[in-house]
Design a protein around this motif. Structure first.
Motif, PDB file in Angstrom:
ATOM      1  N   LYS A 127       0.830  -1.220   0.000  1.00 28.80           N
ATOM      2  CA  LYS A 127       0.000   0.000   0.000  1.00 28.80           C
ATOM      3  C   LYS A 127       0.858   1.260   0.000  1.00 28.80           C
ATOM      4  CE  LYS A 127      -3.705  -2.422   2.465  1.00 28.80           C
ATOM      5  NZ  LYS A 127      -4.736  -2.376   3.524  1.00 28.80           N
ATOM      6  N   LEU A 128       1.911   1.225  -0.793  1.00 33.30           N
ATOM      7  CA  LEU A 128       2.804   2.376  -0.887  1.00 33.30           C
ATOM      8  C   LEU A 128       2.064   3.627  -1.344  1.00 33.30           C
ATOM      9  CD1 LEU A 128       5.695   3.530  -0.809  1.00 33.30           C
ATOM     10  CD2 LEU A 128       5.999   2.708  -3.158  1.00 33.30           C
ATOM     11  N   CYS A 159       5.988  -1.657  -2.149  1.00 31.49           N
ATOM     12  CA  CYS A 159       5.266  -1.819  -3.407  1.00 31.49           C
ATOM     13  C   CYS A 159       3.833  -1.306  -3.283  1.00 31.49           C
ATOM     14  CB  CYS A 159       5.253  -3.293  -3.822  1.00 31.49           C
ATOM     15  SG  CYS A 159       4.294  -4.336  -2.711  1.00 31.49           S
ATOM     16  N   SER A 160       3.174  -1.271  -4.433  1.00 35.81           N
ATOM     17  CA  SER A 160       1.759  -0.907  -4.474  1.00 35.81           C
ATOM     18  C   SER A 160       1.066  -1.832  -5.452  1.00 35.81           C
ATOM     19  CB  SER A 160       1.578   0.548  -4.913  1.00 35.81           C
ATOM     20  OG  SER A 160       0.212   0.811  -5.197  1.00 35.81           O
ATOM     21  N   ALA A 161       0.151  -2.662  -4.927  1.00 36.34           N
ATOM     22  CA  ALA A 161      -0.606  -3.554  -5.805  1.00 36.34           C
ATOM     23  C   ALA A 161      -1.577  -2.746  -6.668  1.00 36.34           C
ATOM     24  CB  ALA A 161      -1.360  -4.582  -4.968  1.00 36.34           C
ATOM     25  N   GLN A 164       0.446  -1.118  -9.169  1.00 36.25           N
ATOM     26  CA  GLN A 164       1.341  -2.107  -9.772  1.00 36.25           C
ATOM     27  C   GLN A 164       2.793  -1.604  -9.833  1.00 36.25           C
ATOM     28  OE1 GLN A 164      -0.053  -4.439 -13.083  1.00 36.25           O
ATOM     29  NE2 GLN A 164      -2.168  -3.720 -12.809  1.00 36.25           N
ATOM     30  N   VAL A 165       3.218  -1.115  -8.679  1.00 39.64           N
ATOM     31  CA  VAL A 165       4.582  -0.625  -8.538  1.00 39.64           C
ATOM     32  C   VAL A 165       5.418  -1.677  -7.794  1.00 39.64           C
ATOM     33  CG1 VAL A 165       6.050   1.149  -7.507  1.00 39.64           C
ATOM     34  CG2 VAL A 165       3.838   1.783  -8.506  1.00 39.64           C
ATOM     35  N   GLN A 166       6.437  -2.180  -8.442  1.00 41.46           N
ATOM     36  CA  GLN A 166       7.407  -3.132  -7.875  1.00 41.46           C
ATOM     37  C   GLN A 166       6.777  -4.429  -7.354  1.00 41.46           C
ATOM     38  OE1 GLN A 166      11.434  -1.116  -6.695  1.00 41.46           O
ATOM     39  NE2 GLN A 166       9.998  -0.808  -5.020  1.00 41.46           N
TER      40      GLN A 166
END
Length: 687
Positions: A127-128, A159-161, A164-166
């Motif tokens: 949850k970035l 990350c961030s689902a 869609q980051v990392q």
């Protein structure tokens, strides 16, 4: 000098199991669905079923199975089970919930330790996209204290689902931590390669240094690159590699090429830059597993043999070891000093003789301060390869040098007898390149030796039994030339001593391995049917001044002899009264002589280690062991069984003879009856 690993370069691993744990609401399930579906889900179940990423998802082409978990107390047992089955653990926290970050060090990481989960841990901040922009703190700043406390953390990533980051990087790092682990290679705290890694890389370097000039030439570097990565290096690349090393470490390159120091520096550099796959590819191409040992398929873990067969080194292996000895005896003093011995085994995971049964099996300081006359009064062949020896220069002569250079390596002989697989492994580690079968000889079965009334073995193993304070350890010490000590120290575990013994006439020599069995360990030893199969001869020691000591020794003799009679692994036995310098117990002396006569074994061999009177006991042990059909004790129970078998055999012979007579009689009667019923010439029956 780089490349990627192929599908078969991961020590036989064909899949990676990743278990995702963390507090409720930290984004575990959303993270898993996003990596699998490549899109953020609208509705996610509380716990997902196992999810599989195909082999082509990442370049290493090893499939990943992802296991979702619940943090609810009622599912704690299931969570523990999954964690114990994991290859790697993803531990999540929510970037917008600082309390979940605190829970990593207050609950989750201690809990994983409590469960004894010893796999890489990847900490994942989910949850970035929801993090408060006014509270931006670097990941390194947040995680550094936690990583210092919990060294099992391999990597930290946010990350961030939703965005869609990392997300792919999260599972890539998890897979990488399993396929290319840091722990076996690098000490994070010291920032250096680990000793075992250095040893493995040194062996690889030596194997690639074909001309043995201590450096990898351009051609050797290129061959190394092709072998490990299936791709040659361009001349400019070789120049670049050496320049990188030379700029940072001038001694890493010399006129001949890349030195061992430079080779090790390069790998440390790869690891520091996160390119662990490069070093792991090299190690696995040369057969190393995650413990920095050669894979089992490269070293036979078992030698096929019967329980009463042993393993010995061949002449080919002994010649190799002699060459190795002289190669590492840098100062030419006929002995390997500590630094020289360390250098010899610097390509093995560790020195095989540092601990265990080998540590005390030979006298390490037998020659220190010994005069020439004192030395020459001993059997020169007894001194073996004396390790860790400090010698006075004035004590040496050409005779001593010649004797030392003709001896055999007894610790190798002992290791081959006790742990043949370890002996083979260490031969390979220090450079033996021949066929493993050519290094070892499986002896003839001892039962067959007994039938043929002669042992062909060059290495004979003697089990030493006796009660406490009977003199067992003193006997072993005498074998290896260790001075007698008045101080008594009880032996609590099995101990070995090994040396060469010259036979009568001086033309032949045999290696004698003595294995001291503590009194408390006899019952456990005899609990196995085949426990005495490896024993060529047994010696029963007792204190000749103590009648009770003899009584206990006699009980051990009966127990061992009975075991041999029942299992069929009987062996020659000798009785050795010790402490001949003390007033003997008349009852013990008389009774031991009588018992030996009754049981059919050689008369007792009295010795005094304190007075240095060995009574040629070691020579007598060898002579008796070479005649395995003699000196096998018979117990009363054994004699009764023997008499019973004789009676049964005689009965069977009587019954067989009676049956044979009956059969012959019946046959004769039938012939007689047939003749009576033959018609005469007139056609009438004869009367």
């Amino acid at each position: 000098m780089a490349g990627s690993a192929g599908p078969n370069d991961f020590g036989g691993r064909t899949s990676v199991r990743v278990v995702v744990v963390g507090d409720r609401g930290t984004g575990k399930s959303s993270l898993i669905v996003t990596i699998a579906a490549e899109s953020f889900p609208e509705n996610v179940p509380s716990v997902l079923p196992p999810t599989r990423l195909p082999s082509d998802f990442y370049a290493d082409r090893v499939p990943i199975t992802i296991i979702d978990t619940s943090s609810s107390p009622e599912h704690r047992g299931k969570l523990a089970t999954e964690c114990k089955l994991a290859d790697a653990v993803l531990l999540t926290y929510a970037c917008d919930q600082p309390s979940t970050l605190d829970r990593l060090s207050t609950f989750w990481l201690p809990e994983l330790r409590r469960l004894e989960v010893k796999v890489p841990v990847i900490v994942v901040g989910c949850k970035l996209d929801l993090r408060d922009e006014q509270q931006q703190v670097s990941l390194e700043q947040v995680m550094s204290p936690i990583m210092q406390q919990f060294r099992e953390i391999e990597t930290c990533i946010e990350c961030s689902a939703l965005k869609q980051v990392q997300v792919p990087e999260v599972f890539y790092y998890a897979q990488k931590a399993v396929l290319h682990p840091t722990a076996p290679l690098f000490d994070q705290e010291a920032q250096t390669l680990k000793p075992r890694c250095v040893r493995a890389l040194k062996r690889i370097f030596i194997l690639c240094d074909n001309d043995r000039d201590g450096a990898l030439s351009d051609a050797e570097l290129n061959d190394f690159q092709v072998r490990c990565f299936s791709a040659p290096l361009q001349p400019s690349e070789i120049v670049g590699v050496k320049k990188v090393v030379q700029d940072k470490l001038p001694e890493g390159v010399n006129d001949h090429g890349l030195t061992l120091t430079g080779f090790l520096f390069l790998h440390a550099l790869f690891i520091e830059k996160g390119r662990l796959e490069t070093t792991w590819t090299v190690l696995r191409k040369f057969g190393y597993d995650n413990d920095m040992k050669l894979r089992e398929d490269l070293i036979p873990v078992a030698f096929k043999r019967a329980p009463d067969q042993s393993v010995e080194l061949t002449n080919e292996a002994m010649e190799f070891l002699k060459g190795i000895f002289f190669m590492f005896d840098i100062d030419g003093d006929g002995a390997l000093r500590p630094a020289e011995l360390d250098d010899l085994f610097s390509t093995a995971p560790e020195s095989p003789w540092a601990e265990g049964v080998y540590k005390d099996a030979t006298e390490k300081n037998a020659l220190q301060g010994l005069s020439l006359d004192g030395f020459l009064s001993q059997d020169l062949m007894m001194w073996s390869l004396r390790f860790h020896v400090t010698l006075k220069e004035e004590t040496w002569s050409d005779t001593v040098w010649k004797a030392l250079k003709s001896i055999r390596n007894l610790l190798w002989t002992l290791m081959t007898l006790v742990e043949p697989a370890s002996s083979l492994a260490n031969l390979i580690y220090i450079g033996y390149s021949g066929d493993p079968a050519s290094a070892f000889h499986i002896t003839r079965r001892r039962r067959l030796d007994c039938k043929r009334q002669q042992s062909q073995r060059n290495v004979l193993q003697c089990y030493v039994f006796g009660p406490k304070n009977a003199g067992k350890s003193a006997l072993l010490n005498a074998l290896i030339g260790r001075p007698f000590s008045e101080k008594y120290t009880a032996t609590t575990s099995e101990r070995f001593a090994v040396n060469v013994v010259e036979l009568p006439g001086g033309s032949k020599k045999k290696t004698l391995v003595m294995r001291e069995v503590p009194e408390d360990g006899v019952k456990k030893l005899l609990s196995s049917k085949e426990s005495l199969a490896a024993c060529d001869i047994a010696v029963f020691v007792y204190d000749s001044s103590d009648e009770n000591s003899w009584r206990k020794s006699m009980e051990l003799l009966v127990d061992v002899a009975s075991h041999g009679e029942v299992t069929g692994f009987g062996m020659p036995c000798l009785v050795v009264p010790t402490k001949g310098d003390l007033d003997p117990s008349p009852m013990a002396v008389q009774d031991s002589t009588r018992v030996c006569h009754v049981m059919g074994i050689q008369a007792p061999i009295p010795v005094s280690m304190k007075l240095g009177d060995s009574n040629n006991v070691f020579r007598q042990i060898i002579v008796a062991a070479q005649c395995p059909h003699l000196n096998i004790p018979e117990t009363e129970a054994g004699k009764n069984r023997k008499q019973y078998r004789l009676l049964v055999n005689r009965s069977l012979m009587f019954v067989s003879a009676g049956a044979a007579v009956a059969i012959v009689g019946l046959a004769a009667y039938r012939v007689y009856a047939a003749r009576k019923n033959i018609p005469n010439a007139s056609g009438e029956l004869s009367v």
